[in-house]
Each structure stands twice: as C-alpha cells, then as structure tokens.
Scaffold this active site. Structure first.
Site, PDB file in Angstrom:
ATOM      1  N   GLY A  17      27.977  32.924  46.293  1.00 45.95           N
ATOM      2  CA  GLY A  17      27.096  31.785  46.083  1.00 45.95           C
ATOM      3  C   GLY A  17      26.287  31.458  47.329  1.00 45.95           C
ATOM      4  N   GLY A  27      28.482  26.905  42.170  1.00 46.03           N
ATOM      5  CA  GLY A  27      29.481  27.660  42.914  1.00 46.03           C
ATOM      6  C   GLY A  27      28.953  28.040  44.284  1.00 46.03           C
ATOM      7  N   THR A  28      29.711  27.717  45.322  1.00 42.52           N
ATOM      8  CA  THR A  28      29.245  27.972  46.695  1.00 42.52           C
ATOM      9  C   THR A  28      30.272  28.779  47.488  1.00 42.52           C
ATOM     10  OG1 THR A  28      30.112  25.831  47.435  1.00 42.52           O
ATOM     11  CG2 THR A  28      27.794  25.913  46.775  1.00 42.52           C
ATOM     12  N   CYS A  52      34.356  41.366  42.028  1.00 39.16           N
ATOM     13  CA  CYS A  52      33.649  41.412  40.748  1.00 39.16           C
ATOM     14  C   CYS A  52      33.534  42.832  40.221  1.00 39.16           C
ATOM     15  CB  CYS A  52      32.260  40.784  40.870  1.00 39.16           C
ATOM     16  SG  CYS A  52      31.181  41.606  42.058  1.00 39.16           S
TER      17      CYS A  52
END
Length: 418
Positions: free
Chosen positions: A198, A193-194, A58
């Site tokens: 997450g 989202g996992t 990210c």
C-alpha cells in the site's frame, strides 16, 4: 560431492504453492497470516524441526526447512492454512536438495517472481528469515545458505538491470491506472490499506498526480495519518469507508487480510463507474462485487499480465543474473565441503602434533636449549607442510571415500598393529 554432503542437502526442501501452478483463489486458501506463521514456528520448534522459514506473499506461500521429516512439515503447513491435502497434492509442489537451493536463489533474485525482477520479494524473505530467527529456528545450514543468497541477490541488483525500471505489483497497478484512466487529475482515488504494498503504491501514484485527489483509509488510523502527512494527501477513519468508496472512481485495496475487507455493503446506492485493483492474496475484495454493473475488479494475476518495456528489458538480464547465482552456489558448496571436513582436519592436525611431540620428547635430553629451539621450529614447519598436503588430498579425493575419517585412520594406523 560426497554422499554425506548429498544426504545433508536432501534434508533441505521447500513445499508450497505459487502463481506458476496455482490460481489466485486457490493460493488464497494456502496463504498464512502472521499469527499462523508464528504458531507454525512454535509447533515446529516443539516437534524438534532443525530449521524452518515460512514465506507467505501475494505470489506464493512456501516453507523452507532443513530436516529429515518432510511429512511433519507438510502436516504443520496444512494444519494452519485453509487448503486441504488433496488441494495441495494437485496444486502444490516440493523441491529438494540442489534443486531447492537453485529455486531459493531464483525467488530471492526476482527471477521467479510473477513480475520478473520484483525486488520486494527479497525484503519479504528477509522478514521471514528474521521471524524464524526470533523463534530460534535458524540452524547453521540455513544461516549460511541464506547469507549466500542475500549476498547474491544484492549483487544481482547492483550489477545487472534485472530490477531496474518500474515493474512490481505496485508499479504495475499504477501503470494499469495510467493506461485505463483517461484523466488522472480529475479522478478521485481511494487507497484502502497502508502496508508495504500500500505504501509503495501510494508513493508511485502520487508521482503521477498533481491535485493529490487520493484518500487513505486504514484500520489503524494513525498509520494512515502518518502516510497522508508524508505525501500531503487526505486520510479517513474506517467508519468513513462506505462514504469514500462512493466518492472514488479508482479504488486500490492492499489490506493484506486473510478475508475480504471491501464488501458489497460498502457499495450501497453506488451507480458510478469504478475501477478496483485488488493487490491482496487471498482476495480482499468480495467476489460479489465483481457482478456489480459499471464496476471492474482487477486482481494481482491480471495485473501481472500488464507488462511494459521495462519488463522486456529485465528478461534480457536473466542470463547475467543466473551466472551470479551459479557462482554463489559453487561458493556455498565449497563451504559445505570445508564444514564437513573440519572435524577431520582438526583430528589430522592433532595426530600430527602428537607424533611430533612424542619424537621431540624422546630426543629432548640429548639436545641443548639452542638445538631444541631449532629442531622445534624445523619440525613445526615440517608438520604444517605435511598437514597442508594431507588436507589438500582430503579435499580433492574424499568424494571417493566412504568416510574421510576412514582415510585419516588409514594414513595414521599403527604399523605394529598389522
């Protein structure tokens, strides 16, 4: 440092974009999916790139490579991301040689993270390294360098306070929620989202909740179910996403998709106030949602500005971490020199042994067995001492020579040939 080692170092470079220079929406255009990363590695192998590692998180998308063809690697990168050459020239960067090595250490230690000391990055780098290894794109240079880097990263974590306390993307998200949501116990939470971020966010959030008013939604319902059972919370299938969006006051999106997954259509007939935290890059929350009344969308970059006391403590640990990094870099350069000199050292020992064997053979007939054994032992010890002295000289002075082999040839040249 010899010119040959400098040339080898200059073959090591990184190119990419990061939070330091590039806004979130632009970073999203340069991010690479797992499928893109694998395709890029396959192409690099086909084109004969020596070694390459692709990192996409990210905060950054970076390609580390050890090859003479930087232009080829740049073209491969631009062929798989959505950014173009003009965007990259303006927003991207390339770093080579010793500067690139220092940059890699700072990335893996968390010093260069958007949230300083975020230790999730070293796991992401290890995953990127493993993927390249699966495609046989790790050469000896990258293998040894990353070994030194991972070792230093572990030492920094164990011996400094740089990664202590709650300061990561997931921790920042939970801290933001705690500061902005008046009553955690009465609020309804949705985690969409996992993946790794997450799961980490889920774990941190549950610690601060007693009523377990958290629901998980994931494209793979089995993964959502497994995580829900672990923390004794609810989960729903993707088909219930709109329903859960309408029920939730706080929505955390960590789907890690290359496109928006939380869409305007999921907010039909929604008028309640909502806080949405988008932990993905590129953004997984449709920008159209930003304009909805009573809805506040917070991005990764905005979360990084939400610093805490733990963050301030981490900043004071950077000099100690830098000392560990500098020591490790010196060790790596020492390995480079030994590796560079290894063929010379082998040739040196071979030459010495040939001289010894020739002289012994000449005198063999004149000696008894006992004398032969004593002379053999004496000459063996003598050759070892000479070899150690020559090797020490080579290590200390080869930097001033155009080539260590030239030095060696000069030492052992045949006097009769002059």
């Amino acid at each position: 440092m010899s010119s040959q080692i400098r040339e080898n170092l200059q073959k090591f470079f990184v190119l990419g974009v990061s939070y330091r220079k590039t806004a979130l929406d632009v970073r999203g255009r340069f991010s690479l999916t797992q499928m893109d990363q694998e395709a890029l590695l396959r192409d690099a192998k086909e084109y004969g790139v020596d070694g390459i590692i692709v990192l996409s998180t990210c905060n950054r998308t970076e390609i580390y490579a050890h090859t003479s063809d930087m232009d080829l690697v740049t073209k491969l990168f631009l062929s798989y991301c959505k950014g173009n050459e003009k965007d990259f020239r303006y927003n991207g960067y390339t770093i080579q040689g010793s500067d690139c090595i220092k940059h890699l250490y700072q990335v893996c230690s968390g010093i260069d993270s958007q949230i300083v000391g975020d230790f999730q990055i070293v796991g992401q780098v290890k995953n990127a390294y493993q993927l390249s290894e699966n495609y046989q794109m790790i050469n000896s240079f990258l293998n040894r360098l990353f070994s030194f880097v991972f070792k230093a990263s572990k030492k920094i974590k164990n011996e400094t306070e740089l990664s202590r306390g709650a300061a990561s993307v997931s921790h920042a998200a939970v801290q933001y929620i705690k500061d902005k949501v008046a009553d955690l116990e009465s609020a309804n939470f949705l985690l969409f989202g996992t993946g790794e971020i997450g799961k980490d966010t889920c774990s941190n959030l549950v610690k601060h909740m007693e009523n377990r008013s958290l629901t998980l939604v994931n494209r793979n319902v089995e993964r959502a179910e497994a995580l829900a059972k672990k923390f004794d919370i609810n989960y729903r299938a993707m088909s219930h996403l709109t329903e859960e969006v309408n029920k939730a006051e706080v929505i955390i999106v960590a789907t890690g998709a290359p496109h928006p997954t939380l869409l305007l259509e999921h907010f039909e007939n929604t008028k309640d106030c909502k806080l949405i935290l988008d932990l993905s890059v590129p953004r997984n929350v449709d920008t159209a949602i930003d304009s909805l009344e009573n809805v506040l969308v917070i991005s990764v970059d905005e979360l990084s500005e939400h610093t805490s006391e733990a963050m301030q403590q981490r900043l004071t640990c950077i000099p100690q971490a830098e000392e560990i990094i500098d020591d490790s870099i010196r060790e790596f350069y020492g390995w480079l020199e030994v590796t560079f000199l290894s063929p010379v050292i082998v040739a040196l020992k071979d030459n010495l042994n040939k001289i010894r064997d020739k002289e012994l053979e000449y005198h063999r007939a004149k000696m008894s067995d006992d004398e032969w054994k004593r002379v053999e032992k004496i000459t063996s010890n003598l050759m070892n001492k000479i070899a150690r002295a020559c090797i020490s000289h080579l290590k200390d002075h080869h930097k001033t020579q155009s080539s260590p082999m030239e030095t060696l040839n000069m030492i052992f040249q045949d006097p009769e040939s002059n």
